[in-house]
Design a protein around this motif. Structure first.
Motif, PDB file in Angstrom:
ATOM      1  N   LEU A  72       0.914  -1.150  -0.013  1.00  0.00           N
ATOM      2  CA  LEU A  72       0.204  -0.034  -0.059  1.00  0.00           C
ATOM      3  C   LEU A  72       0.850   1.417   0.032  1.00  0.00           C
ATOM      4  CD1 LEU A  72      -3.016  -0.819   2.506  1.00  0.00           C
ATOM      5  CD2 LEU A  72      -3.174   0.033   0.115  1.00  0.00           C
ATOM      6  N   ASP A  73       2.188   1.139   0.403  1.00  0.00           N
ATOM      7  CA  ASP A  73       2.752   2.574   0.828  1.00  0.00           C
ATOM      8  C   ASP A  73       4.165   2.379  -0.440  1.00  0.00           C
ATOM      9  OD1 ASP A  73       1.300   3.171   2.996  1.00  0.00           O
ATOM     10  OD2 ASP A  73       2.757   1.355   4.039  1.00  0.00           O
ATOM     11  N   ALA A  74       4.234   1.422  -1.117  1.00  0.00           N
ATOM     12  CA  ALA A  74       5.433   1.292  -1.961  1.00  0.00           C
ATOM     13  C   ALA A  74       5.039   2.276  -3.313  1.00  0.00           C
ATOM     14  CB  ALA A  74       5.688  -0.151  -2.424  1.00  0.00           C
ATOM     15  N   PRO A  75       6.043   2.935  -3.456  1.00  0.00           N
ATOM     16  CA  PRO A  75       5.882   3.715  -4.905  1.00  0.00           C
ATOM     17  C   PRO A  75       5.749   2.624  -6.039  1.00  0.00           C
ATOM     18  CG  PRO A  75       7.619   4.772  -3.660  1.00  0.00           C
ATOM     19  CD  PRO A  75       7.305   3.282  -3.124  1.00  0.00           C
ATOM     20  N   ASP A  76       5.383   3.255  -7.071  1.00  0.00           N
ATOM     21  CA  ASP A  76       4.899   2.363  -8.597  1.00  0.00           C
ATOM     22  C   ASP A  76       6.484   2.230  -8.926  1.00  0.00           C
ATOM     23  OD1 ASP A  76       4.385   1.317 -10.948  1.00  0.00           O
ATOM     24  OD2 ASP A  76       3.101   2.941 -11.651  1.00  0.00           O
ATOM     25  N   PHE A  77       6.683   0.713  -9.518  1.00  0.00           N
ATOM     26  CA  PHE A  77       7.864   0.337 -10.137  1.00  0.00           C
ATOM     27  C   PHE A  77       8.132   0.741 -11.439  1.00  0.00           C
ATOM     28  CE2 PHE A  77       5.673  -3.359 -11.257  1.00  0.00           C
ATOM     29  CZ  PHE A  77       6.093  -3.781 -12.303  1.00  0.00           C
ATOM     30  N   ARG A  78       6.874   1.232 -12.190  1.00  0.00           N
ATOM     31  CA  ARG A  78       7.107   1.487 -13.553  1.00  0.00           C
ATOM     32  C   ARG A  78       6.958   3.013 -13.959  1.00  0.00           C
ATOM     33  NH1 ARG A  78       3.996  -0.348 -17.039  1.00  0.00           N
ATOM     34  NH2 ARG A  78       5.362  -1.165 -18.665  1.00  0.00           N
ATOM     35  N   SER A  79       7.079   3.883 -12.994  1.00  0.00           N
ATOM     36  CA  SER A  79       6.704   5.341 -13.173  1.00  0.00           C
ATOM     37  C   SER A  79       7.403   6.226 -12.117  1.00  0.00           C
ATOM     38  CB  SER A  79       5.395   5.733 -13.201  1.00  0.00           C
ATOM     39  OG  SER A  79       4.388   5.469 -12.149  1.00  0.00           O
ATOM     40  N   GLY A  80       7.384   7.439 -12.082  1.00  0.00           N
ATOM     41  CA  GLY A  80       8.037   8.379 -11.236  1.00  0.00           C
ATOM     42  C   GLY A  80       9.613   8.021 -10.879  1.00  0.00           C
ATOM     43  N   THR A  81      10.099   8.601  -9.932  1.00  0.00           N
ATOM     44  CA  THR A  81      11.438   8.636  -9.885  1.00  0.00           C
ATOM     45  C   THR A  81      11.926   8.031  -8.347  1.00  0.00           C
ATOM     46  OG1 THR A  81      11.419  11.025  -8.698  1.00  0.00           O
ATOM     47  CG2 THR A  81      11.877  10.852 -11.171  1.00  0.00           C
ATOM     48  N   ALA A  82      10.742   7.745  -7.613  1.00  0.00           N
ATOM     49  CA  ALA A  82      11.136   7.092  -6.370  1.00  0.00           C
ATOM     50  C   ALA A  82      11.351   5.359  -6.428  1.00  0.00           C
ATOM     51  CB  ALA A  82      10.024   7.326  -5.349  1.00  0.00           C
ATOM     52  N   SER A  83      12.120   5.185  -5.575  1.00  0.00           N
ATOM     53  CA  SER A  83      12.375   3.700  -5.503  1.00  0.00           C
ATOM     54  C   SER A  83      11.266   2.870  -4.835  1.00  0.00           C
ATOM     55  CB  SER A  83      13.642   3.225  -4.719  1.00  0.00           C
ATOM     56  OG  SER A  83      13.658   1.825  -4.487  1.00  0.00           O
ATOM     57  N   PRO A  84      10.709   1.797  -5.437  1.00  0.00           N
ATOM     58  CA  PRO A  84       9.649   1.263  -4.517  1.00  0.00           C
ATOM     59  C   PRO A  84      10.163   0.580  -3.213  1.00  0.00           C
ATOM     60  CG  PRO A  84      10.583  -0.324  -6.255  1.00  0.00           C
ATOM     61  CD  PRO A  84      10.895   1.209  -6.746  1.00  0.00           C
ATOM     62  N   ALA A  85      11.498   0.474  -3.164  1.00  0.00           N
ATOM     63  CA  ALA A  85      12.305   0.177  -1.756  1.00  0.00           C
ATOM     64  C   ALA A  85      11.629  -1.137  -1.094  1.00  0.00           C
ATOM     65  CB  ALA A  85      12.073   1.401  -0.923  1.00  0.00           C
ATOM     66  N   VAL A  86      11.189  -2.001  -1.936  1.00  0.00           N
ATOM     67  CA  VAL A  86      10.484  -3.247  -1.541  1.00  0.00           C
ATOM     68  C   VAL A  86      11.272  -4.395  -0.870  1.00  0.00           C
ATOM     69  CG1 VAL A  86       8.722  -2.772  -3.003  1.00  0.00           C
ATOM     70  CG2 VAL A  86      10.622  -4.463  -3.663  1.00  0.00           C
ATOM     71  N   GLY A  87      10.389  -5.343  -0.120  1.00  0.00           N
ATOM     72  CA  GLY A  87      11.285  -6.349   0.632  1.00  0.00           C
ATOM     73  C   GLY A  87      11.398  -7.792  -0.052  1.00  0.00           C
ATOM     74  N   LEU A  88      12.247  -8.440   0.167  1.00  0.00           N
ATOM     75  CA  LEU A  88      12.662  -9.652  -0.141  1.00  0.00           C
ATOM     76  C   LEU A  88      13.259 -10.689   1.003  1.00  0.00           C
ATOM     77  CD1 LEU A  88      13.409 -12.112  -2.326  1.00  0.00           C
ATOM     78  CD2 LEU A  88      15.672 -10.853  -2.666  1.00  0.00           C
ATOM     79  N   SER A  89      12.391 -11.713   1.082  1.00  0.00           N
ATOM     80  CA  SER A  89      13.087 -12.800   2.089  1.00  0.00           C
ATOM     81  C   SER A  89      13.096 -14.133   1.626  1.00  0.00           C
ATOM     82  CB  SER A  89      12.008 -13.081   3.297  1.00  0.00           C
ATOM     83  OG  SER A  89      11.955 -11.436   3.941  1.00  0.00           O
ATOM     84  N   VAL A  90      14.407 -14.742   1.864  1.00  0.00           N
ATOM     85  CA  VAL A  90      14.893 -16.090   1.369  1.00  0.00           C
ATOM     86  C   VAL A  90      15.037 -17.081   2.383  1.00  0.00           C
ATOM     87  CG1 VAL A  90      16.179 -17.425  -0.085  1.00  0.00           C
ATOM     88  CG2 VAL A  90      15.661 -14.966  -0.831  1.00  0.00           C
ATOM     89  N   VAL A  91      14.241 -18.168   2.753  1.00  0.00           N
ATOM     90  CA  VAL A  91      14.703 -19.139   3.619  1.00  0.00           C
ATOM     91  C   VAL A  91      15.420 -20.194   3.002  1.00  0.00           C
ATOM     92  CG1 VAL A  91      13.730 -20.616   5.335  1.00  0.00           C
ATOM     93  CG2 VAL A  91      12.651 -18.302   4.850  1.00  0.00           C
ATOM     94  N   ALA A  92      16.665 -20.629   3.498  1.00  0.00           N
ATOM     95  CA  ALA A  92      17.211 -21.684   3.052  1.00  0.00           C
ATOM     96  C   ALA A  92      17.412 -22.608   3.978  1.00  0.00           C
ATOM     97  CB  ALA A  92      18.924 -21.315   2.823  1.00  0.00           C
ATOM     98  N   ILE A  93      17.269 -23.955   3.627  1.00  0.00           N
ATOM     99  CA  ILE A  93      17.191 -25.243   4.298  1.00  0.00           C
ATOM    100  C   ILE A  93      17.943 -26.378   3.765  1.00  0.00           C
ATOM    101  CG2 ILE A  93      15.617 -26.889   5.369  1.00  0.00           C
ATOM    102  CD1 ILE A  93      13.333 -24.811   4.966  1.00  0.00           C
ATOM    103  N   VAL A  94      18.763 -26.778   4.519  1.00  0.00           N
ATOM    104  CA  VAL A  94      19.553 -28.163   4.365  1.00  0.00           C
ATOM    105  C   VAL A  94      18.845 -29.213   4.082  1.00  0.00           C
ATOM    106  CG1 VAL A  94      21.826 -29.699   4.602  1.00  0.00           C
ATOM    107  CG2 VAL A  94      21.904 -27.039   4.726  1.00  0.00           C
ATOM    108  N   PRO A  95      18.511 -30.188   3.102  1.00  0.00           N
ATOM    109  CA  PRO A  95      17.475 -31.168   3.273  1.00  0.00           C
ATOM    110  C   PRO A  95      18.264 -32.482   3.861  1.00  0.00           C
ATOM    111  CG  PRO A  95      18.674 -30.947   0.984  1.00  0.00           C
ATOM    112  CD  PRO A  95      19.049 -29.704   1.925  1.00  0.00           C
ATOM    113  N   GLY A  96      18.646 -32.414   5.117  1.00  0.00           N
ATOM    114  CA  GLY A  96      19.221 -33.500   5.993  1.00  0.00           C
ATOM    115  C   GLY A  96      20.620 -33.815   5.531  1.00  0.00           C
ATOM    116  N   GLN A  97      21.108 -34.757   6.456  1.00  0.00           N
ATOM    117  CA  GLN A  97      22.453 -35.065   6.305  1.00  0.00           C
ATOM    118  C   GLN A  97      22.709 -35.931   4.749  1.00  0.00           C
ATOM    119  OE1 GLN A  97      24.765 -34.424   8.298  1.00  0.00           O
ATOM    120  NE2 GLN A  97      23.828 -33.772  10.148  1.00  0.00           N
TER     121      GLN A  97
END
Length: 332
Positions: free
Chosen positions: A253-278
């Protein structure tokens, strides 16, 4: 005249790099973006390859993307990495943290990378595919500016909010990669349909008044719909919390449009990494056997079934209109 231009991977890579550098982008950012673009063109949805590269190039030129960022990486906890992308591309921040993420997950079994203050992530499957190539399971979530309603007639509250999951299947088999939006389709598919003047399927979008539409240009003035109604909207909320909530980045709701204007959308990314066992547990071999069993029953397994020609031919097909836009940037 064909509607597509076919290039070798080398020529496509050189074109993309030349276009990035022509926009004044630092070599480090250009390299990260080109690698991700080629990955999307080969493995992911074609619209998130070179067509989406045009959005990045425009973002560089208009100031929505920092062309020479200095991402900052901190280790909030032993297996919790936090990155500030400095308004640059998400891929660069991830690249700079990647060896640290692998070190953490191999040490603790589970590790988390979360990042804020970046441009949109591009093909989300790219991030989990990188982990799978190292024998690590990956789960990724991201958001962008709001462009989707929770229900028809409601306010625009979410982005397409995609989630990607990857499970390695061994050195001789490509990993299983599930990469899909919470919306009924990716936003870039609406954009492409509008540019080509083609209709979109019913259930993809609504117009500015909240009415169902199959006109792509009208849809661009309206909003996307979630897949599966309320269940899709719930997935979008889950992704919102994993990406913006966990990273501390702006809500859709608060992120600027990534295709217009001059402001960065400044959005988030999360990545969870898991070793699949021994290694001796044989979890990867077990997963491969299950995938083969599903395929024998006619089940489509994303990332494994229906290998596209680009993965084996060494050639990439780029829409002619996209190719011409990129070439024009390189000659300015």
């Amino acid at each position: 005249m064909s509607d597509a231009v076919v290039l070798s991977r080398k020529d496509a890579e050189e074109l993309a790099m030349k276009a990035c550098l022509a926009c004044g982008t630092a070599v480090s950012s250009a390299r990260s973006l080109v690698d991700a673009t080629l990955s999307a063109a080969i493995y992911g949805p074609p619209t998130l390859g070179f067509p989406h590269l045009v959005d990045y190039l425009d973002g560089f030129r208009k100031g929505r993307i920092n062309r020479d960022p200095n991402p900052r990486l901190e280790r909030a906890f032993p297996a919790f990495l936090v990155s500030d992308a400095d308004r640059g591309i998400a891929q660069l921040g991830f690249d700079l943290a990647f060896t640290h993420l692998l070190e953490a997950v191999r040490n603790f079994g589970v590790a988390v990378f979360t990042q804020t203050n970046s441009y949109t992530t591009g093909e989300l499957g790219y991030y989990v595919r990188r982990l799978c190539n190292e024998g690590v399971v990956g789960l990724a979530a991201t958001n962008a500016n709001a462009m989707m309603v929770a229900k028809a007639g409601g306010p625009v509250v979410y982005s397409t909010n995609p989630m990607a999951f990857g499970f390695p299947l061994g050195e001789c088999t490509p990993p299983m990669i599930i990469d899909q939006a919470s919306s009924a389709t990716a936003y870039v598919n609406i954009v492409r349909a509008a540019e080509e003047g083609t209709a979109i399927p019913e259930g993809w979008a609504v117009d500015a008044d909240g009415n169902a539409t199959q006109d792509a240009k009208t849809a661009l003035t309206g909003a996307l719909l979630p897949f599966g109604g309320r269940k899709g909207a719930n997935i979008a909320l889950l992704v919102e919390m994993l990406s913006a909530g966990l990273s501390g980045g702006p809500w859709s709701l608060d992120a600027p449009d990534f295709r217009s204007g001059t402001a960065s959308p400044a959005v988030g990314l999360s990545v969870v990494a898991i070793v699949p066992g021994q290694g001796a547990d044989g979890r990867i071999d077990r997963a491969l056997r299950q995938v083969r069993r599903l395929q024998d029953k006619g089940v489509f397994v994303p990332g494994v079934s229906g290998i596209e020609s680009a993965q084996t031919s060494g050639e990439l097909s780029i829409p002619r209109s996209v190719y011409e836009k990129i070439v024009a940037i390189t000659t300015k």
